[in-house]
Design a protein around this motif. Structure first.
Motif, PDB file in Angstrom:
ATOM      1  N   ALA A 244       0.842  -1.202   0.000  1.00  0.00           N
ATOM      2  CA  ALA A 244       0.000   0.000   0.000  1.00  0.00           C
ATOM      3  C   ALA A 244       0.869   1.240   0.000  1.00  0.00           C
ATOM      4  N   GLU A 260      -5.221   6.548  -0.388  1.00  0.00           N
ATOM      5  CA  GLU A 260      -4.504   5.278  -0.282  1.00  0.00           C
ATOM      6  C   GLU A 260      -4.825   4.401  -1.482  1.00  0.00           C
ATOM      7  N   ARG A 262      -4.118   0.251  -2.387  1.00  0.00           N
ATOM      8  CA  ARG A 262      -3.632  -1.006  -1.829  1.00  0.00           C
ATOM      9  C   ARG A 262      -3.839  -2.118  -2.846  1.00  0.00           C
TER      10      ARG A 262
END
Length: 397
Positions: A244, A260, A262
């Motif tokens: 991530a 973010e 991931r």
């Protein structure tokens, strides 16, 4: 939060519970937004957190409290203890079509200690949980250090879990699961307004990895509905990797945006992507507002099928919808308010947080068997909405 566990892997209804733990952690992070960024060279703050959570979706209801207390001692140590309960009532699509509704409760206890030496921060933790057919114990150790004038933080971690699996109504059934997790993290302050973070983890599972109550369906022309059921069979090993990248950028008007991405892959041929984007805005008077969007998608396990051509079609067979191809979308709205500003007796300050998540799940190869009249394999695709509510109070002392 998608129907995945805290490590981002599918996990059925136990995965929902772990997801609630992750949401609780997110609530804690929301409460910390106004605090200075933690570094490896600083012990965690003395605080107490009280959480009540509720999940309702897809015929599954999960509710329960959580209490976390953390206190420094001897100037270089910080100890923590957590009590967590989730009560589950399930009449999910799997239960409705292959079993009876049920209710159960899981109780979890966690303790930990942090030790600060110069710029090094070391921690040990132990977690145990019990329910009527499943018990789990996890030991964890972690190490982090600041470098380059505290602009860079490197962290390493390892966890070892040992679970015991049972089956209600079958005292002769007993099996085990062993889990090992390896973690690597790096955070970097790039500018006075921009913080970047990278993380990577590898998890190995070995043992009884499927649900002892779950079944697959296969075509059976002698059945009145055209199909019959038989127990799932999973591989007894699994290795997964997840990486991530995260950022937080502080805007000039006291606000912040964070994001973010991931990526996840495992030896069962599941690949998943997660995108998150959030915005946080403090206001005068001690108020803070937060919103977040999350998109999650995954491919199916190589041994998953909604309908197998015949009984014992292959060595490994699964029909857990969390192993199918699906996607979810989440929107979060949160508000926090500073209470006890100026302190009260031994409490320095406190905050009250309320968060609401609405999640939409859409499955691409898992069908809704509650729909009658359609030929096997042509039933409508399954989808459902879920709502998560958290009320969260924190006190610093």
């Amino acid at each position: 939060m998608a129907a995945t566990d805290a490590r981002g892997r599918p996990g059925g209804e136990r995965g929902f519970r772990a997801a609630m733990l992750a949401l609780a952690a997110l609530a804690a992070l929301a409460a910390l937004v106004r605090a200075p960024s933690a570094t490896a060279g600083v012990l965690p703050e003395d605080r107490a957190d009280v959480l009540y959570h509720s999940y309702d979706g897809g015929g599954v209801t999960i509710q329960g409290p959580s209490l976390l207390v953390r206190k420094q001692f001897a100037s270089k140590f910080s100890a923590s203890a957590n009590y967590y309960v989730d009560k589950v009532s399930s009449a999910s699509i799997d239960v409705v079509t292959t079993a009876s509704p049920y209710s159960e409760q899981r109780t979890q206890y966690s303790v930990g200690v942090d030790y600060l030496h110069d710029r090094w921060l070391m921690n040990l933790g132990f977690t145990t949980s019990e329910e009527n057919d499943y018990s789990a114990e996890t030991f964890s150790v972690g190490l982090s250090q600041d470098f380059f004038g505290d602009l860079t933080t490197l962290s390493l971690g390892y966890s070892l879990g040992n679970d015991e699996v049972g089956r209600r109504g079958d005292p002769d059934f007993s099996d085990t699961v062993q889990r090992q997790q390896y973690r690597l993290g790096l955070s970097q302050i790039l500018t006075r307004n921009l913080l970047m973070g990278f993380s990577f983890e590898t998890i190995t599972d070995e043992g009884f990895l499927n649900n002892p109550y779950r079944s697959v369906r296969f075509i059976d022309e002698e059945s009145p509905v055209g199909y019959s059921y038989e127990p799932e069979v999973y591989p007894r090993t699994r290795t997964s990797d997840a990486g991530a990248v995260r950022f937080r950028y502080h805007l000039p008007f006291r606000a912040a945006i964070h994001g973010e991405y991931r990526s996840y892959a495992d030896t069962w041929d599941i690949e998943a992507d997660t995108f998150e984007l959030g915005y946080t805005q403090p206001l005068d008077g001690g108020w803070l507002f937060e919103t977040k969007l999350r998109f999650y998608s995954q491919t199916a396990a190589e041994f998953y099928s909604d309908l197998f051509p015949r009984s014992n079609f292959q060595n490994f067979i699964a029909r857990d919808k969390e192993l199918s191809t699906f996607q979810s979308r989440t929107i979060r709205l949160g508000v926090a308010y500073d209470i006890m500003r100026g302190g009260w007796k031994f409490v320095d300050r406190g905050s009250l947080n309320l968060a609401y998540d609405h999640i939409v799940f859409e499955y691409e190869d898992f069908r809704d068997l509650t729909s009658v009249g359609a030929p096997p394999g042509q039933e409508p695709l399954y989808e459902f909405d879920a709502n998560v509510v958290q009320i969260f109070m924190s006190f610093w002392f």
